[in-house]
Design a protein around this motif. Sequence first.
Motif, PDB file in Angstrom:
ATOM      1  N   ILE A  54       0.859  -1.102  -0.015  1.00 48.79           N
ATOM      2  CA  ILE A  54       0.007   0.034   0.202  1.00 48.79           C
ATOM      3  C   ILE A  54       0.880   1.086   0.091  1.00 48.79           C
ATOM      4  N   LEU A  55       0.861   2.183  -1.088  1.00 56.25           N
ATOM      5  CA  LEU A  55       1.631   3.267  -1.297  1.00 56.25           C
ATOM      6  C   LEU A  55       1.072   4.308  -1.184  1.00 56.25           C
ATOM      7  N   ASP A  56       1.410   5.364  -0.410  1.00 61.67           N
ATOM      8  CA  ASP A  56       0.695   6.733  -0.462  1.00 61.67           C
ATOM      9  C   ASP A  56       1.559   7.574  -1.701  1.00 61.67           C
ATOM     10  N   LEU A  57       0.841   8.253  -2.471  1.00 58.35           N
ATOM     11  CA  LEU A  57       1.404   8.784  -3.523  1.00 58.35           C
ATOM     12  C   LEU A  57       2.396   9.751  -3.203  1.00 58.35           C
ATOM     13  N   ASN A  58       2.362  10.823  -2.294  1.00 57.51           N
ATOM     14  CA  ASN A  58       3.248  11.751  -1.907  1.00 57.51           C
ATOM     15  C   ASN A  58       4.142  11.281  -0.762  1.00 57.51           C
ATOM     16  N   VAL A  78       4.466  -7.500  -7.110  1.00 63.28           N
ATOM     17  CA  VAL A  78       3.541  -7.425  -5.632  1.00 63.28           C
ATOM     18  C   VAL A  78       2.432  -6.562  -6.226  1.00 63.28           C
ATOM     19  N   PRO A  79       1.178  -6.980  -5.863  1.00 63.74           N
ATOM     20  CA  PRO A  79       0.205  -5.990  -6.145  1.00 63.74           C
ATOM     21  C   PRO A  79       0.159  -4.727  -5.365  1.00 63.74           C
ATOM     22  N   ILE A  80      -0.031  -3.738  -5.949  1.00 68.19           N
ATOM     23  CA  ILE A  80       0.100  -2.306  -5.408  1.00 68.19           C
ATOM     24  C   ILE A  80      -1.032  -1.382  -5.328  1.00 68.19           C
ATOM     25  N   LEU A  81      -1.486  -1.123  -4.125  1.00 68.19           N
ATOM     26  CA  LEU A  81      -2.885  -0.357  -4.189  1.00 68.19           C
ATOM     27  C   LEU A  81      -2.204   1.060  -3.663  1.00 68.19           C
ATOM     28  N   MET A  82      -2.483   2.140  -4.532  1.00 62.13           N
ATOM     29  CA  MET A  82      -2.121   3.484  -4.462  1.00 62.13           C
ATOM     30  C   MET A  82      -2.996   4.537  -3.293  1.00 62.13           C
ATOM     31  N   LEU A  94      -2.136   8.017 -14.628  1.00 64.44           N
ATOM     32  CA  LEU A  94      -0.903   8.294 -14.293  1.00 64.44           C
ATOM     33  C   LEU A  94      -0.535   6.822 -13.495  1.00 64.44           C
ATOM     34  N   GLY A  95      -1.196   6.815 -12.604  1.00 70.29           N
ATOM     35  CA  GLY A  95      -0.804   5.457 -11.536  1.00 70.29           C
ATOM     36  C   GLY A  95      -0.882   4.376 -12.062  1.00 70.29           C
ATOM     37  N   PHE A  96      -1.967   4.252 -12.862  1.00 69.38           N
ATOM     38  CA  PHE A  96      -2.082   2.902 -13.811  1.00 69.38           C
ATOM     39  C   PHE A  96      -0.784   2.640 -14.692  1.00 69.38           C
ATOM     40  N   SER A  97      -0.568   3.778 -15.276  1.00 75.51           N
ATOM     41  CA  SER A  97       0.518   3.518 -16.316  1.00 75.51           C
ATOM     42  C   SER A  97       1.956   3.321 -15.659  1.00 75.51           C
ATOM     43  N   ALA A 100       0.705   0.539 -11.011  1.00 70.90           N
ATOM     44  CA  ALA A 100      -0.401   0.377  -9.694  1.00 70.90           C
ATOM     45  C   ALA A 100      -1.648  -0.391 -10.237  1.00 70.90           C
ATOM     46  N   ASP A 101      -2.008  -1.261  -9.096  1.00 71.50           N
ATOM     47  CA  ASP A 101      -3.169  -2.226  -9.616  1.00 71.50           C
ATOM     48  C   ASP A 101      -4.388  -1.653  -9.071  1.00 71.50           C
ATOM     49  N   ASP A 102      -4.449  -0.667  -8.084  1.00 72.64           N
ATOM     50  CA  ASP A 102      -5.752  -0.248  -7.627  1.00 72.64           C
ATOM     51  C   ASP A 102      -5.574   1.177  -6.797  1.00 72.64           C
ATOM     52  N   TYR A 103      -6.676   1.883  -6.662  1.00 72.59           N
ATOM     53  CA  TYR A 103      -6.336   3.177  -6.304  1.00 72.59           C
ATOM     54  C   TYR A 103      -7.426   3.264  -5.171  1.00 72.59           C
ATOM     55  N   LEU A 104      -7.092   4.064  -3.880  1.00 73.05           N
ATOM     56  CA  LEU A 104      -7.919   4.459  -2.970  1.00 73.05           C
ATOM     57  C   LEU A 104      -7.662   5.978  -2.573  1.00 73.05           C
ATOM     58  N   VAL A 105      -8.717   6.829  -2.502  1.00 70.91           N
ATOM     59  CA  VAL A 105      -8.745   8.064  -2.338  1.00 70.91           C
ATOM     60  C   VAL A 105      -8.907   8.403  -0.887  1.00 70.91           C
ATOM     61  N   LYS A 106      -7.940   9.154  -0.286  1.00 66.24           N
ATOM     62  CA  LYS A 106      -8.202   9.497   1.050  1.00 66.24           C
ATOM     63  C   LYS A 106      -9.083  10.900   1.163  1.00 66.24           C
ATOM     64  N   PRO A 107      -9.909  10.773   2.254  1.00 67.81           N
ATOM     65  CA  PRO A 107     -10.111   9.764   3.422  1.00 67.81           C
ATOM     66  C   PRO A 107     -10.833   8.572   3.152  1.00 67.81           C
ATOM     67  N   PHE A 108     -10.607   7.624   3.648  1.00 73.85           N
ATOM     68  CA  PHE A 108     -11.255   6.247   3.147  1.00 73.85           C
ATOM     69  C   PHE A 108     -11.603   5.576   4.314  1.00 73.85           C
ATOM     70  N   ALA A 109     -12.657   4.668   3.979  1.00 71.37           N
ATOM     71  CA  ALA A 109     -13.192   3.712   5.156  1.00 71.37           C
ATOM     72  C   ALA A 109     -12.192   2.789   5.449  1.00 71.37           C
ATOM     73  N   MET A 110     -11.677   2.044   6.586  1.00 75.13           N
ATOM     74  CA  MET A 110     -11.035   1.036   6.817  1.00 75.13           C
ATOM     75  C   MET A 110     -11.597  -0.322   6.160  1.00 75.13           C
TER      76      MET A 110
END
Length: 233
Positions: A54-58, A78-82, A94-97, A100-110
């Motif tokens: 799980i990678l933060d963008l910044n 390794v599967p990457i969730l941004m 851009l992330g997919f290019s 990255a395999d998936d994106y989750l925008v902050k704030p998010f539900a656990m």
Amino acid sequence: MGLDKLQLLLVEDDIDLATAVIDYFELENIQCDHAANGLSGLNLIKSNHYDVAILDLNLPKMNGLEVCETLRAQGIDVPILMLTAKDTLDDKLLGFSKGADDYLVKPFAMQELIARVQVLSRRRSGQVTKLTACGLELDSQQQLISWGSTPVKLSPTSFKILETLMRASPNPVSREKLIQSVWGDEQPDSNSLKVHMFNLRKVLDSHADNGSESKLIHTLVGRGFVLKNERQG
């Protein structure tokens, strides 16, 4: 979540958020390592086997996109969730290019984070289609395997077993994970894996040199199977 405890890596410089996420994962019986900058995260992924990163963008030292791009360039699948505060289509594309395999925008539900991690953990990333390990080269798109310049012919099932081992190499794959990767929910009879593994070893041994690399697939009692050169220890 399967028989194996998930092993995750969270790369996040917001310590409060990272602590909250890791604590929540522990409640769900999920093991999660943490890195506070991109460079540390990259090194951890390169030296450990994770079900999902799980990678933060910044991130300091190396941002999430750079980490992702570097991993994919090195064939690490390794599967990457941004995680990102940016939710525009261009940002996601851009992330997919970059791999990255998936994106989750902050704030998010656990609960959503858990759900997405569980889905990603069931597969290695499709972003990497060409693998190399122990002198073997595998192209999952073309369904081709070669040892140097010599083609290696395998049955579809043996191909999938070898692909799973190569994606994890030099880390072991448990018997349960190997069966899940190859057969999914359609569990085979008790001898299927044993027979296919015997045939795969026979084919690989016939292509190997007579030196120290003659055996590549090793059985680790209580841990599963691993693809590595014997000289790697």
